[in-house]
Write an enzyme that holds these catalytic residues in place. Structure first.
Site, mmCIF file in Angstrom:
data_model
loop_
_atom_site.group_PDB
_atom_site.id
_atom_site.type_symbol
_atom_site.label_atom_id
_atom_site.label_comp_id
_atom_site.label_asym_id
_atom_site.label_seq_id
_atom_site.Cartn_x
_atom_site.Cartn_y
_atom_site.Cartn_z
ATOM 1 N N GLY A 74 27.416 15.152 10.179
ATOM 2 C CA GLY A 74 27.477 14.023 9.272
ATOM 3 C C GLY A 74 28.484 13.002 9.783
ATOM 4 N N ILE A 75 28.848 12.072 8.916
ATOM 5 C CA ILE A 75 29.777 11.019 9.287
ATOM 6 C C ILE A 75 31.031 11.137 8.443
ATOM 7 C CG2 ILE A 75 28.856 9.325 7.644
ATOM 8 C CD1 ILE A 75 29.190 7.206 9.875
ATOM 9 N N GLY A 76 32.184 10.812 9.023
ATOM 10 C CA GLY A 76 33.435 10.881 8.269
ATOM 11 C C GLY A 76 34.545 11.533 9.055
ATOM 12 N N GLY A 77 35.676 11.714 8.404
ATOM 13 C CA GLY A 77 36.862 12.225 9.074
ATOM 14 C C GLY A 77 36.719 13.649 9.575
ATOM 15 N N GLU A 111 19.973 13.212 11.684
ATOM 16 C CA GLU A 111 19.424 12.031 11.007
ATOM 17 C C GLU A 111 20.270 10.802 11.311
ATOM 18 O OE1 GLU A 111 19.540 12.802 6.832
ATOM 19 O OE2 GLU A 111 21.708 12.571 6.674
ATOM 20 N N ILE A 152 31.174 17.009 -2.324
ATOM 21 C CA ILE A 152 32.225 16.546 -3.216
ATOM 22 C C ILE A 152 32.818 17.694 -4.012
ATOM 23 C CG2 ILE A 152 32.720 15.075 -5.227
ATOM 24 C CD1 ILE A 152 30.496 13.194 -4.182
ATOM 25 N N GLY A 170 19.955 13.528 3.584
ATOM 26 C CA GLY A 170 19.284 14.608 4.285
ATOM 27 C C GLY A 170 19.959 15.957 4.131
#
Length: 445
Positions: A218-221, A243, A318, A341
């Site tokens: 995924g994307i992020g820290g 994705e 979350i 996704g």
């Protein structure tokens, strides 16, 4: 008429092109970097003369011109398949609305007529000598959206890289209603620096990785932190099937970690559906034959993922409750992102031979008053959206460890999740588990 003459005949200004939009229309911007910045601005300039225009998009990277021009939403209704930080501001203000979906099914909503499109507006790369415009950074469900559209306006931008695909990766000038030339900046996504907790979580996942895996990040820290660990490790011959391609993958390519040589499907090719990141990443993708874009109905299909042995999926969430239900898109009723996704890859990774899916989060958060709130909850009661059901809950990761929930009874799940909760909240979680009758009576504390 040759393709260059046809191009010239259809070429016009953005203001001229958006005159095709009429009252009551659905206008589609596709998603992410396909965002038609010049056309969005031009459509915004028509706000006083139009009525009831519904605009659909996903993952806005900068302020949306139609909304900025129409602060009371008298003309435009903005609808989002998936939400960015920019989009959350509009959602919080009641100025945008979420459209729930699974990414693997998103194209079918257009194909089956559930998502009407009167006018499609997308950014593409410059036309080649055959008359084709590359979709560039966004494949997603773009072809299905364009097939559903009554009119198509392309915003041709030399800053959009040409990206090769296995299908659904371009549009021909003959299928276009209007051509608008643009020099607007292509959307960039900030590369979030990992926090210390992100690094701790990445460190908990890293031991599960080995040579030859195919990786979805995924994307992020936290994914960035894991990418740094991999880049500095002895791991080799990794594959990419994702994705969303971000700068985390660029770093792995530059470090020689991704070769795609061990992938049982599309060997030698990294596969993605949409890309968001830095200009360096976009330059890397331009005419790069080692990488393919593909539609989400293929990339996110669990049957596709199943064929990738040793598939590792890593995403964020979350909150989780003690039953193993996972919320990844809202905080109570406040919308944060979307299903995207996540469930696609949780399902596909489990089906793959030796596959694993990890959902990562910080164990807790501290509010402005200094009070700690656990992200592992007794149960969801505040309207939180369940993204991954308890029946498919995979490996849950916090800075305190990893809990594999597959096949566990409710009391086992409660124990495993409390073990990775913040120490300050564990006793309260145990009391809640007892009240909910999911704490084993013989368990010793």
């Amino acid at each position: 008429m040759n393709v260059y003459d046809e191009y010239k005949a259809k070429c016009c200004s953005a203001d001229e092109a958006v005159k095709i939009v009429k009252d009551g229309d659905w206008v589609d911007y596709s998603m992410s970097c396909a965002y038609p910045t010049a056309l969005d601005k031009a459509l915004g300039r028509r706000h006083a003369e139009l009525k009831d225009i519904k605009v659909r998009n996903a993952i806005s990277c900068h302020p949306v011109a139609i909304l900025e021009a129409d602060p009371e939403n008298k003309t435009f209704t903005y609808n989002l398949w998936h939400c960015s930080g920019v989009d959350r501001q509009y959602l919080d203000a009641g100025r945008a609305y979420h459209e729930p979906m699974l990414f693997r099914d998103c194209g079918s909503y257009y194909r089956r007529g559930f998502a009407p499109v009167n006018v499609a507006m997308i950014t593409v790369s410059p036309m080649d000598k055959q008359g084709n415009f590359s979709f560039g950074l966004t494949n997603g469900c773009q072809q299905e959206m364009l097939d559903a559209a009554e009119h198509i306006i392309v915003e041709v931008n030399p800053k959009m890289p040409t990206v090769f695909g296995m299908g659904n990766d371009h549009i021909h000038v003959s299928n276009v209603t209007a051509v608008v030339e643009s020099d607007e900046a292509v959307s960039l996504a900030p590369n979030r620096e990992p926090t210390d907790i992100d690094k701790e979580i990445a460190g908990k996942i890293f031991p599960y990785l080995h040579d030859g895996i195919t990786l979805q990040l995924g994307i992020g820290g936290m994914p960035n932190a894991l990418g740094i660990l991999i880049a500095e490790s002895d791991l080799k011959d990794l594959g990419m099937h994702t994705e969303l391609m971000s700068d985390g993958y660029l770093n792995l390519y530059k470090a020689g970690k991704i070769t795609n040589d061990k992938k049982p499907l599309h060997r030698g090719k990294g596969v993605f559906s949409i890309c968001m990141g830095s200009q360096e990443l976009y330059d890397f993708l331009d005419h790069n034959q080692d990488i393919l874009s593909a539609p989400m109905y293929y990339v996110n299909n669990p049957e596709t993922i199943r064929q990738l042995d040793d598939f590792i999926s890593i995403n964020s969430c979350i909150a989780v409750d003690l039953y193993g239900q996972v919320c990844s898109e809202s905080a109570g009723t406040r919308h944060i992102s979307g299903t995207g996704g996540q469930l696609d890859f949780v399902t596909g990774a489990y089906a793959a031979e030796h596959g694993k899916a990890f959902l990562a989060m910080q164990s807790s958060r501290v509010d402005r008053k200094g009070k700690r709130h656990s992200n592992i909850l007794p149960k969801f009661t505040a309207g939180d959206i369940i993204t991954t059901p308890r029946t498919q809950a995979p490996y849950i990761v916090t800075e305190y460890g990893v809990a594999n929930l597959s096949g566990l009874a409710t009391w086992q799940r409660a124990e495993a999740l409390i073990d990775i909760a913040h120490p300050e909240v564990r006793e309260d979680l145990i009391k809640a588990a007892e009240e909910q009758r999911i704490w084993r009576r013989s368990n010793k504390r």
